[in-house]
Design a protein around this motif. Structure first.
Motif, PDB file in Angstrom:
ATOM      1  N   SER A  48      -2.685  -2.471  -0.122  1.00 20.70           N
ATOM      2  CA  SER A  48      -1.292  -2.091  -0.360  1.00 20.70           C
ATOM      3  C   SER A  48      -0.431  -2.510   0.832  1.00 20.70           C
ATOM      4  O   SER A  48      -0.932  -3.088   1.795  1.00 20.70           O
ATOM      5  CB  SER A  48      -1.200  -0.567  -0.537  1.00 20.70           C
ATOM      6  OG  SER A  48      -1.302   0.073   0.721  1.00 20.70           O
ATOM      7  N   VAL A 122      -5.333   5.408  -5.782  1.00 16.57           N
ATOM      8  CA  VAL A 122      -4.325   4.345  -5.891  1.00 16.57           C
ATOM      9  C   VAL A 122      -2.945   4.950  -6.112  1.00 16.57           C
ATOM     10  O   VAL A 122      -1.960   4.507  -5.508  1.00 16.57           O
ATOM     11  CB  VAL A 122      -4.697   3.350  -7.019  1.00 16.57           C
ATOM     12  CG1 VAL A 122      -3.567   2.359  -7.264  1.00 16.57           C
ATOM     13  CG2 VAL A 122      -5.985   2.615  -6.665  1.00 16.57           C
ATOM     14  N   ASP A 126       0.227   4.466  -3.663  1.00 20.00           N
ATOM     15  CA  ASP A 126       1.513   3.983  -4.192  1.00 20.00           C
ATOM     16  C   ASP A 126       2.651   4.947  -3.847  1.00 20.00           C
ATOM     17  O   ASP A 126       3.763   4.514  -3.518  1.00 20.00           O
ATOM     18  CB  ASP A 126       1.445   3.784  -5.703  1.00 20.00           C
ATOM     19  CG  ASP A 126       0.610   2.578  -6.108  1.00 20.00           C
ATOM     20  OD1 ASP A 126       0.293   1.729  -5.236  1.00 20.00           O
ATOM     21  OD2 ASP A 126       0.263   2.489  -7.303  1.00 20.00           O
ATOM     22  N   VAL A 129       3.482   4.477  -0.154  1.00 22.69           N
ATOM     23  CA  VAL A 129       4.210   3.207  -0.009  1.00 22.69           C
ATOM     24  C   VAL A 129       5.659   3.396  -0.463  1.00 22.69           C
ATOM     25  O   VAL A 129       6.592   2.892   0.161  1.00 22.69           O
ATOM     26  CB  VAL A 129       3.520   2.076  -0.801  1.00 22.69           C
ATOM     27  CG1 VAL A 129       4.419   0.848  -0.909  1.00 22.69           C
ATOM     28  CG2 VAL A 129       2.193   1.718  -0.150  1.00 22.69           C
TER      29      VAL A 129
END
Length: 141
Positions: A48, A122, A126, A129
């Protein structure tokens, strides 16, 4: 690598993967509040935008800095920590693993704010991020 040469970003991520794998092996099959999901989280983070930061763990939190941490070779005095992290524990339904995304710096005021709790590494990555722009971070070189 020279003794005092700074760790490369790739070396830091390789080391974090190895440490996560070892930590998972230590708790796998044990009655522990820390589930064996550290490697899953590190692997998700590495692919990522977080891969632009130096990873480190503090207890069951995955955290990030803009250069090698003070205890690693070639560390800098002016390290900046990303104001967000992901914790993991067995606090999910029926004791299943849960990843928690936090906005803010741990052990500092104001207290970090819980942004998301999810069983999916994940999805947690995310979400962290997605917080980068809110903390004034677009991307790192």
């Amino acid at each position: 690598m020279e003794m005092n040469a700074p760790w490369s970003l790739a070396a830091a991520w390789d080391w974090m993967e190895e440490c996560a794998r070892s930590a998972d092996a230590a708790v796998r099959g044990a009655d522990s509040w820390v589930p064996p999901v550290a490697e899953e989280l590190v692997l998700a983070a590495r692919v990522s935008a977080l891969s632009q930061w130096y990873p480190f763990t503090s207890h069951n939190y995955l955290r990030f800095e803009d250069s090698p941490a003070f205890w690693t070779p070639g560390a800098q005095d002016d390290v900046n920590e990303l104001a967000g992290s992901i914790s993991f524990d067995t606090g999910g339904p029926n004791g299943h693993p849960s990843f928690r995304v936090w906005s803010g710096l741990l052990l500092r005021k104001p207290d970090p704010v819980l942004v998301l709790a999810t069983p999916n590494a994940v999805e947690a990555v995310d979400a962290l991020v997605g917080l980068l722009p809110a903390h004034g971070v677009e991307s790192r070189p």
